[in-house]
Design a protein around this motif. Structure first.
Motif, PDB file in Angstrom:
ATOM      1  N   LYS A 150       4.539 -11.644  11.128  1.00 15.86           N
ATOM      2  CA  LYS A 150       3.773 -10.392  11.131  1.00 15.86           C
ATOM      3  C   LYS A 150       4.475  -9.313  10.305  1.00 15.86           C
ATOM      4  O   LYS A 150       3.815  -8.470   9.693  1.00 15.86           O
ATOM      5  CB  LYS A 150       3.545  -9.929  12.560  1.00 15.86           C
ATOM      6  N   LEU A 151       5.811  -9.353  10.303  1.00 20.44           N
ATOM      7  CA  LEU A 151       6.554  -8.420   9.436  1.00 20.44           C
ATOM      8  C   LEU A 151       6.257  -8.732   7.973  1.00 20.44           C
ATOM      9  O   LEU A 151       5.982  -7.818   7.170  1.00 20.44           O
ATOM     10  CB  LEU A 151       8.052  -8.527   9.719  1.00 20.44           C
ATOM     11  N   LEU A 152       6.304 -10.009   7.597  1.00 22.91           N
ATOM     12  CA  LEU A 152       6.005 -10.385   6.215  1.00 22.91           C
ATOM     13  C   LEU A 152       4.576 -10.008   5.843  1.00 22.91           C
ATOM     14  O   LEU A 152       4.301  -9.593   4.714  1.00 22.91           O
ATOM     15  CB  LEU A 152       6.221 -11.882   6.026  1.00 22.91           C
ATOM     16  N   LEU A 153       3.644 -10.152   6.790  1.00 24.69           N
ATOM     17  CA  LEU A 153       2.259  -9.771   6.533  1.00 24.69           C
ATOM     18  C   LEU A 153       2.161  -8.277   6.246  1.00 24.69           C
ATOM     19  O   LEU A 153       1.478  -7.862   5.304  1.00 24.69           O
ATOM     20  CB  LEU A 153       1.394 -10.135   7.736  1.00 24.69           C
ATOM     21  N   GLU A 154       2.865  -7.476   7.035  1.00 28.12           N
ATOM     22  CA  GLU A 154       2.818  -6.030   6.810  1.00 28.12           C
ATOM     23  C   GLU A 154       3.412  -5.658   5.453  1.00 28.12           C
ATOM     24  O   GLU A 154       2.882  -4.809   4.740  1.00 28.12           O
ATOM     25  CB  GLU A 154       3.562  -5.300   7.931  1.00 28.12           C
ATOM     26  N   VAL A 155       4.521  -6.310   5.097  1.00 28.41           N
ATOM     27  CA  VAL A 155       5.147  -6.048   3.796  1.00 28.41           C
ATOM     28  C   VAL A 155       4.202  -6.459   2.675  1.00 28.41           C
ATOM     29  O   VAL A 155       4.023  -5.726   1.688  1.00 28.41           O
ATOM     30  CB  VAL A 155       6.489  -6.806   3.683  1.00 28.41           C
ATOM     31  N   ALA A 156       3.578  -7.615   2.814  1.00 25.67           N
ATOM     32  CA  ALA A 156       2.648  -8.085   1.790  1.00 25.67           C
ATOM     33  C   ALA A 156       1.465  -7.140   1.652  1.00 25.67           C
ATOM     34  O   ALA A 156       1.008  -6.846   0.536  1.00 25.67           O
ATOM     35  CB  ALA A 156       2.165  -9.490   2.140  1.00 25.67           C
ATOM     36  N   GLN A 157       0.956  -6.635   2.767  1.00 24.16           N
ATOM     37  CA  GLN A 157      -0.157  -5.690   2.717  1.00 24.16           C
ATOM     38  C   GLN A 157       0.260  -4.415   1.995  1.00 24.16           C
ATOM     39  O   GLN A 157      -0.489  -3.869   1.187  1.00 24.16           O
ATOM     40  CB  GLN A 157      -0.618  -5.362   4.135  1.00 24.16           C
ATOM     41  N   GLN A 158       1.463  -3.932   2.290  1.00 23.73           N
ATOM     42  CA  GLN A 158       1.957  -2.708   1.671  1.00 23.73           C
ATOM     43  C   GLN A 158       2.099  -2.878   0.158  1.00 23.73           C
ATOM     44  O   GLN A 158       1.651  -2.028  -0.619  1.00 23.73           O
ATOM     45  CB  GLN A 158       3.301  -2.330   2.300  1.00 23.73           C
ATOM     46  N   ILE A 159       2.700  -3.982  -0.246  1.00 24.46           N
ATOM     47  CA  ILE A 159       2.879  -4.238  -1.675  1.00 24.46           C
ATOM     48  C   ILE A 159       1.524  -4.416  -2.355  1.00 24.46           C
ATOM     49  O   ILE A 159       1.298  -3.910  -3.463  1.00 24.46           O
ATOM     50  CB  ILE A 159       3.767  -5.476  -1.886  1.00 24.46           C
ATOM     51  N   GLY A 160       0.628  -5.142  -1.693  1.00 21.58           N
ATOM     52  CA  GLY A 160      -0.687  -5.374  -2.274  1.00 21.58           C
ATOM     53  C   GLY A 160      -1.459  -4.086  -2.489  1.00 21.58           C
ATOM     54  O   GLY A 160      -2.103  -3.896  -3.525  1.00 21.58           O
ATOM     55  N   GLU A 161      -1.406  -3.180  -1.518  1.00 25.66           N
ATOM     56  CA  GLU A 161      -2.114  -1.906  -1.648  1.00 25.66           C
ATOM     57  C   GLU A 161      -1.543  -1.060  -2.777  1.00 25.66           C
ATOM     58  O   GLU A 161      -2.277  -0.360  -3.477  1.00 25.66           O
ATOM     59  CB  GLU A 161      -2.038  -1.144  -0.328  1.00 25.66           C
ATOM     60  N   GLU A 162      -0.230  -1.133  -2.980  1.00 28.50           N
ATOM     61  CA  GLU A 162       0.402  -0.368  -4.059  1.00 28.50           C
ATOM     62  C   GLU A 162       0.044  -0.926  -5.429  1.00 28.50           C
ATOM     63  O   GLU A 162      -0.030  -0.188  -6.407  1.00 28.50           O
ATOM     64  CB  GLU A 162       1.928  -0.405  -3.893  1.00 28.50           C
ATOM     65  N   GLY A 163      -0.177  -2.220  -5.499  1.00 28.83           N
ATOM     66  CA  GLY A 163      -0.358  -2.862  -6.801  1.00 28.83           C
ATOM     67  C   GLY A 163      -1.779  -2.927  -7.305  1.00 28.83           C
ATOM     68  O   GLY A 163      -2.008  -3.281  -8.461  1.00 28.83           O
ATOM     69  N   HIS A 164      -2.761  -2.580  -6.461  1.00 27.66           N
ATOM     70  CA  HIS A 164      -4.150  -2.739  -6.867  1.00 27.66           C
ATOM     71  C   HIS A 164      -4.878  -1.417  -6.997  1.00 27.66           C
ATOM     72  O   HIS A 164      -4.789  -0.556  -6.127  1.00 27.66           O
ATOM     73  CB  HIS A 164      -4.892  -3.619  -5.858  1.00 27.66           C
ATOM     74  N   ALA A 165      -5.557  -1.262  -8.096  1.00 34.87           N
ATOM     75  CA  ALA A 165      -6.385  -0.079  -8.332  1.00 34.87           C
ATOM     76  C   ALA A 165      -7.847  -0.479  -8.198  1.00 34.87           C
ATOM     77  O   ALA A 165      -8.206  -1.637  -8.375  1.00 34.87           O
ATOM     78  CB  ALA A 165      -6.114   0.470  -9.735  1.00 34.87           C
ATOM     79  N   PRO A 166      -8.729   0.478  -7.877  1.00 38.04           N
ATOM     80  CA  PRO A 166     -10.153   0.154  -7.785  1.00 38.04           C
ATOM     81  C   PRO A 166     -10.716  -0.197  -9.149  1.00 38.04           C
ATOM     82  O   PRO A 166     -10.136   0.160 -10.186  1.00 38.04           O
ATOM     83  CB  PRO A 166     -10.766   1.451  -7.242  1.00 38.04           C
ATOM     84  N   PRO A 167     -11.844  -0.914  -9.207  1.00 35.02           N
ATOM     85  CA  PRO A 167     -12.451  -1.269 -10.499  1.00 35.02           C
ATOM     86  C   PRO A 167     -12.732  -0.018 -11.332  1.00 35.02           C
ATOM     87  O   PRO A 167     -13.083   1.036 -10.784  1.00 35.02           O
ATOM     88  CB  PRO A 167     -13.752  -1.972 -10.087  1.00 35.02           C
ATOM     89  N   PRO A 168     -12.560  -0.089 -12.649  1.00 42.67           N
ATOM     90  CA  PRO A 168     -12.794   1.082 -13.510  1.00 42.67           C
ATOM     91  C   PRO A 168     -14.269   1.474 -13.534  1.00 42.67           C
ATOM     92  O   PRO A 168     -15.162   0.625 -13.402  1.00 42.67           O
ATOM     93  CB  PRO A 168     -12.335   0.603 -14.887  1.00 42.67           C
ATOM     94  N   GLU A 169     -14.511   2.756 -13.694  1.00 42.57           N
ATOM     95  CA  GLU A 169     -15.892   3.242 -13.769  1.00 42.57           C
ATOM     96  C   GLU A 169     -16.413   3.218 -15.197  1.00 42.57           C
ATOM     97  O   GLU A 169     -17.610   3.043 -15.426  1.00 42.57           O
ATOM     98  CB  GLU A 169     -15.983   4.658 -13.192  1.00 42.57           C
ATOM     99  N   ASP A 170     -15.527   3.442 -16.158  1.00 36.75           N
ATOM    100  CA  ASP A 170     -15.954   3.420 -17.563  1.00 36.75           C
ATOM    101  C   ASP A 170     -14.735   3.152 -18.434  1.00 36.75           C
ATOM    102  O   ASP A 170     -13.609   3.043 -17.957  1.00 36.75           O
ATOM    103  CB  ASP A 170     -16.620   4.751 -17.961  1.00 36.75           C
TER     104      ASP A 170
END
Length: 216
Positions: free
Chosen positions: A67-87
């Motif tokens: 569960k600790l690794l899951l939380e770390v993975a979630q944190q890293i994943g959220e930092e690394g992903h941006a929403p799809p571009p609008e234009d």
């Protein structure tokens, strides 16, 4: 101390040497270790040593190491992903996203391996759903780039296949370090090599996806 009191304390928060070591310290220690070691070596004991606390803290704060690794993975994943571009220009957006993937891979050296190892060994629906969600975001980004290519400058491509290709290409340069060092002259500047490799991959993919004029 009575046996009953001792048993009760073992289920609670460890004290003494572990005082002051909280959730964030354990998360930070885990992230540091994932930059240095393969996920299977990032044990509760190793995390606790790096954080300066007791391994029981992992159980206290997170329930277990997974569960600790899951939380770390979630944190890293959220930092690394941006929403799809609008234009924007499709080719430039594609180039920018390729470079963003490389930056993410460098900042989270064993992230892909962590996801695969933990996904392979877990029966947790939460972990599986999180991995699906993290990997769907870049697939959606590539799909959006296709939609923004109104001029038709790019050839048709499968967003999922492109995601897998970019992840594999960027990840191997980081995790395949021992092989690279065998192939390179001793003392090679790895940072400079990484920059050149990233530029090479950008040209390779953009040129490969650029639509060619129809033959007469």
């Amino acid at each position: 101390m009575s046996e009953k009191a001792s048993a009760k304390r073992s289920k609670g928060r460890p004290d003494a040497a572990s005082a002051g070591v909280g959730r964030e310290a354990l998360i930070a220690a885990t992230r540091q270790l994932l930059q240095e070691l393969p996920p299977q070596q990032v044990t509760a004991s190793a995390i606790a040593r790096r954080a300066g606390g007791d391994p029981a803290l992992v159980r206290y704060y997170f329930g277990n190491r997974g569960k600790l690794l899951l939380e770390v993975a979630q944190q890293i994943g959220e930092e690394g992903h941006a929403p799809p571009p609008e234009d924007g220009d499709a080719q430039q957006l594609l180039a920018d996203f390729i470079h963003a993937t490389f930056r993410f891979t460098r900042s989270a050296k064993n992230m892909q391996r962590l996801m695969l190892d933990e996904l392979d060994s877990t029966s947790s629906p939460e972990m599986r759903q999180s991995v699906r969600k993290w990997n769907q975001i870049p697939v959606d980004n590539y799909a959006r780039i296709k939609e923004l290519d109104e001029a038709g400058e790019l050839t048709d491509f499968d967003p999922l296949f492109l995601h897998l290709a970019v992840v594999g290409i960027s990840d191997f340069f980081v995790t395949g370090g021992p092989l690279l060092k065998l192939l390179l002259p001793e003392g090679s500047d790895m940072d400079e090599l990484a920059r050149r490799y990233e530029d090479f991959v950008e040209r390779l993919l953009i040129d490969g996806l650029r639509k060619r004029p129809a033959a007469d």
